[in-house]
Design a protein around this motif. Structure first.
Motif, PDB file in Angstrom:
ATOM      1  N   LEU A  89      -0.507  -5.772 -10.664  1.00 20.17           N
ATOM      2  CA  LEU A  89       0.796  -6.223 -11.185  1.00 20.17           C
ATOM      3  C   LEU A  89       1.531  -6.778 -12.380  1.00 20.17           C
ATOM      4  N   SER A  90      -0.312  -7.006 -12.742  1.00 18.42           N
ATOM      5  CA  SER A  90      -0.188  -7.890 -14.411  1.00 18.42           C
ATOM      6  C   SER A  90       0.203  -6.411 -14.890  1.00 18.42           C
ATOM      7  N   GLU A  91      -0.517  -5.189 -14.735  1.00 22.11           N
ATOM      8  CA  GLU A  91      -1.283  -3.384 -15.305  1.00 22.11           C
ATOM      9  C   GLU A  91       0.502  -3.467 -15.275  1.00 22.11           C
ATOM     10  N   ARG A  92       1.038  -3.755 -14.528  1.00 19.69           N
ATOM     11  CA  ARG A  92       2.157  -2.821 -14.540  1.00 19.69           C
ATOM     12  C   ARG A  92       3.655  -3.818 -14.924  1.00 19.69           C
ATOM     13  N   ILE A  93       3.640  -4.848 -15.078  1.00 20.40           N
ATOM     14  CA  ILE A  93       4.732  -5.237 -15.793  1.00 20.40           C
ATOM     15  C   ILE A  93       3.537  -6.856 -17.070  1.00 20.40           C
ATOM     16  N   ALA A  94       4.057  -5.787 -18.100  1.00 15.53           N
ATOM     17  CA  ALA A  94       3.656  -6.525 -19.328  1.00 15.53           C
ATOM     18  C   ALA A  94       3.724  -8.444 -19.526  1.00 15.53           C
ATOM     19  N   ALA A 122       2.688 -11.720   0.006  1.00 15.79           N
ATOM     20  CA  ALA A 122       3.483 -13.061  -0.184  1.00 15.79           C
ATOM     21  C   ALA A 122       3.622 -13.249  -1.652  1.00 15.79           C
ATOM     22  N   ALA A 123       1.362 -12.943  -1.989  1.00 13.93           N
ATOM     23  CA  ALA A 123       1.575 -12.979  -3.871  1.00 13.93           C
ATOM     24  C   ALA A 123       2.644 -12.545  -4.224  1.00 13.93           C
ATOM     25  N   LEU A 124       3.322 -10.899  -3.921  1.00 18.45           N
ATOM     26  CA  LEU A 124       3.991 -10.114  -5.083  1.00 18.45           C
ATOM     27  C   LEU A 124       5.175 -10.432  -4.715  1.00 18.45           C
ATOM     28  N   ARG A 125       5.491 -11.675  -3.462  1.00 20.30           N
ATOM     29  CA  ARG A 125       7.396 -12.337  -3.685  1.00 20.30           C
ATOM     30  C   ARG A 125       6.910 -13.258  -4.639  1.00 20.30           C
ATOM     31  N   VAL A 133      11.710 -10.296 -11.251  1.00 24.61           N
ATOM     32  CA  VAL A 133      11.719  -8.962 -11.007  1.00 24.61           C
ATOM     33  C   VAL A 133      12.137  -8.699  -9.299  1.00 24.61           C
ATOM     34  N   ALA A 134      12.544  -8.200  -9.305  1.00 27.74           N
ATOM     35  CA  ALA A 134      13.761  -7.426  -7.728  1.00 27.74           C
ATOM     36  C   ALA A 134      12.581  -7.049  -6.693  1.00 27.74           C
ATOM     37  N   ILE A 135      12.416  -7.019  -5.279  1.00 26.84           N
ATOM     38  CA  ILE A 135      11.860  -6.526  -5.032  1.00 26.84           C
ATOM     39  C   ILE A 135      11.775  -5.392  -4.702  1.00 26.84           C
ATOM     40  N   ASP A 136      11.883  -4.638  -5.336  1.00 24.55           N
ATOM     41  CA  ASP A 136      11.853  -3.783  -4.704  1.00 24.55           C
ATOM     42  C   ASP A 136      11.584  -2.378  -5.682  1.00 24.55           C
ATOM     43  N   ASP A 137      11.595  -3.621  -7.320  1.00 26.67           N
ATOM     44  CA  ASP A 137      10.837  -2.824  -8.301  1.00 26.67           C
ATOM     45  C   ASP A 137       9.833  -1.716  -8.072  1.00 26.67           C
ATOM     46  N   PRO A 138      10.020  -0.114  -8.474  1.00 27.25           N
ATOM     47  CA  PRO A 138       8.701   1.046  -8.645  1.00 27.25           C
ATOM     48  C   PRO A 138       7.574  -0.459  -8.553  1.00 27.25           C
ATOM     49  N   ARG A 139       7.622  -1.005  -9.523  1.00 24.87           N
ATOM     50  CA  ARG A 139       5.931  -1.443 -10.070  1.00 24.87           C
ATOM     51  C   ARG A 139       5.604  -2.687  -9.380  1.00 24.87           C
ATOM     52  N   THR A 141       6.070  -1.591  -6.151  1.00 23.51           N
ATOM     53  CA  THR A 141       6.200  -0.931  -4.684  1.00 23.51           C
ATOM     54  C   THR A 141       4.723  -0.406  -5.478  1.00 23.51           C
ATOM     55  N   GLU A 142       3.985  -0.133  -6.322  1.00 21.62           N
ATOM     56  CA  GLU A 142       2.916   0.397  -6.690  1.00 21.62           C
ATOM     57  C   GLU A 142       1.858  -0.221  -6.522  1.00 21.62           C
ATOM     58  N   ALA A 143       1.948  -1.951  -7.350  1.00 21.28           N
ATOM     59  CA  ALA A 143       0.704  -2.349  -6.716  1.00 21.28           C
ATOM     60  C   ALA A 143       1.095  -3.321  -5.636  1.00 21.28           C
ATOM     61  N   ALA A 144       1.890  -2.671  -4.636  1.00 25.19           N
ATOM     62  CA  ALA A 144       1.197  -3.219  -2.782  1.00 25.19           C
ATOM     63  C   ALA A 144       0.398  -2.033  -1.894  1.00 25.19           C
ATOM     64  N   ARG A 145       1.244  -1.201  -3.061  1.00 27.83           N
ATOM     65  CA  ARG A 145       0.509   0.219  -2.114  1.00 27.83           C
ATOM     66  C   ARG A 145      -1.240   0.166  -2.359  1.00 27.83           C
ATOM     67  N   LEU A 146      -1.327  -0.173  -3.669  1.00 29.68           N
ATOM     68  CA  LEU A 146      -2.482   0.204  -3.973  1.00 29.68           C
ATOM     69  C   LEU A 146      -3.959  -0.622  -3.591  1.00 29.68           C
ATOM     70  N   THR A 147      -2.589  -2.160  -3.190  1.00 28.05           N
ATOM     71  CA  THR A 147      -3.670  -3.330  -2.652  1.00 28.05           C
ATOM     72  C   THR A 147      -4.543  -3.213  -1.445  1.00 28.05           C
ATOM     73  N   GLY A 148      -3.221  -1.820  -0.430  1.00 27.73           N
ATOM     74  CA  GLY A 148      -3.840  -2.049   0.748  1.00 27.73           C
ATOM     75  C   GLY A 148      -2.541  -1.103   1.382  1.00 27.73           C
ATOM     76  N   ALA A 149      -2.886  -0.778   2.495  1.00 19.66           N
ATOM     77  CA  ALA A 149      -1.918   0.305   2.957  1.00 19.66           C
ATOM     78  C   ALA A 149      -1.452  -0.021   4.148  1.00 19.66           C
ATOM     79  N   ASP A 150      -1.784  -2.211   4.155  1.00 15.47           N
ATOM     80  CA  ASP A 150      -0.790  -2.955   5.445  1.00 15.47           C
ATOM     81  C   ASP A 150       0.119  -3.608   4.358  1.00 15.47           C
ATOM     82  N   VAL A 151       0.149  -3.584   2.911  1.00 12.77           N
ATOM     83  CA  VAL A 151       0.765  -4.390   2.238  1.00 12.77           C
ATOM     84  C   VAL A 151       2.388  -3.714   1.921  1.00 12.77           C
TER      85      VAL A 151
END
Length: 305
Positions: A89-94, A122-125, A133-139, A141-151
């Motif tokens: 997430l840090s890589e996607r949000i300055a 929980a860390a992302l929330r 940051v909105a919980i449905d922010d695309p950045r 969402t992408e960080a969650a997907r790249l972290t793992g399939a169940d995230v």
């Protein structure tokens, strides 16, 4: 334990806390292995009332400390999915504000109930709340997907149908269902279970045609019996290969089915299994009996929703 390079939260910022609920796969179909090596899935996912707890406190750098009854199972802190999610997430949000994560670990690891994924979610929330940051922010969402399939599903932490490689989520109005979760305290590596399934890249799984049509799941407010009738027709395609790797999973399932459960099945890639009961009293009695007979097993009586 300290990871540098992240921006700290201001010292005036309050500590934030989130629960990381266990994920339970009520059904799990493996539709096939894609050419990139990932597996396309279809799963009905619920969440249990047992959880880890994660706290985020202002600090100079991003770090993680684990404590609690299962902290010793977490492995190297630097490899924890909480830090992976925060870095992504840090890589996607300055100038993302981070800090010290403290993980109170209760859920068994490598158990098929998404403990690590729930912690990362929980860390992302928490980071979303700390940074506005909105919980449905695309950045995010992408960080969650790249972290793992169940995230991604754990970020939402509510019942849904999960498809694709975990990125497509359809909410479900699942009722609260009394349940027992049992883990024989045997870790099962997800990669080993998928390897035992034996699919090659680009190969579809046998029987895929029966899940192409979308199932008409009951509406919100429908009785539990309506849900159980459909869930009973489902399967977990990873159950058989997981039992070949760890036969004790078959013993757990047999034990649950002998207690009068309405439905018993393995969750995820195992070794945790679940059973659904008609009422909470039946679930509690079953859990107490299993705990008495198998004191070395992890047993939880509660509710799936």
């Amino acid at each position: 334990m300290i990871v540098t390079g992240a921006t700290s939260m201001t010292s005036a910022a309050p500590a934030l806390s989130e629960t990381a609920r266990a994920k339970v796969n009520l059904t799990l179909r493996v539709l096939g292995q894609r050419v990139d090596g990932f597996h396309d899935l279809e799963s009905v996912v619920a969440f249990a009332d047992c959880a880890d707890r994660l706290t985020l406190t202002p600090a100079a750098n991003l770090s993680l400390a684990a404590y609690g009854p299962r902290a010793h199972e977490c492995g190297e802190v630097a490899d924890n999915l909480v830090l992976k999610a925060a870095r992504l997430l840090s890589e996607r949000i300055a100038n993302l504000k981070t800090g010290v994560f403290a993980l109170d670990k209760h859920l068994p690891v490598a158990a098929g109930i998404g403990g690590g994924s729930a912690d990362a979610a929980a860390a992302l929330r928490l980071l979303a709340e700390a940074n506005g940051v909105a919980i449905d922010d695309p950045r995010l969402t992408e960080a969650a997907r790249l972290t793992g399939a169940d995230v991604p599903v754990c970020v939402r932490s509510e019942a849904c149908v999960m498809t694709g490689v975990g990125e497509s989520l359809q909410p479900l109005g699942l009722p609260a269902m009394p349940a027992v979760l049992v883990n024989p305290r045997i870790a099962v590596a997800t990669k080993d279970v998928f390897a035992a399934l034996g699919l090659r890249k680009g190969e579809l799984h046998a029987g895929v045609s029966d899940v192409i049509e979308a199932i008409a799941w009951p509406k919100a407010g429908a009785p539990m019996d309506d849900w159980l009738a459909l869930l009973a027709d489902g399967v977990n395609d990873l159950e058989a290969p997981a039992i070949r790797i760890q036969p004790v999973i078959g013993e757990v399932l047999a034990r649950l089915r002998a207690t009068g459960a309405r439905l018993a099945r393995m969750s995820g890639s195992g070794a945790t299994c679940f059973a659904i009961f008609s009422n909470e009293a039946d679930a509690l009695r079953a859990a107490q009996t299993i705990e008495r007979d198998h004191p070395q097993w992890w047993v939880h009586a509660g509710v799936l929703s």
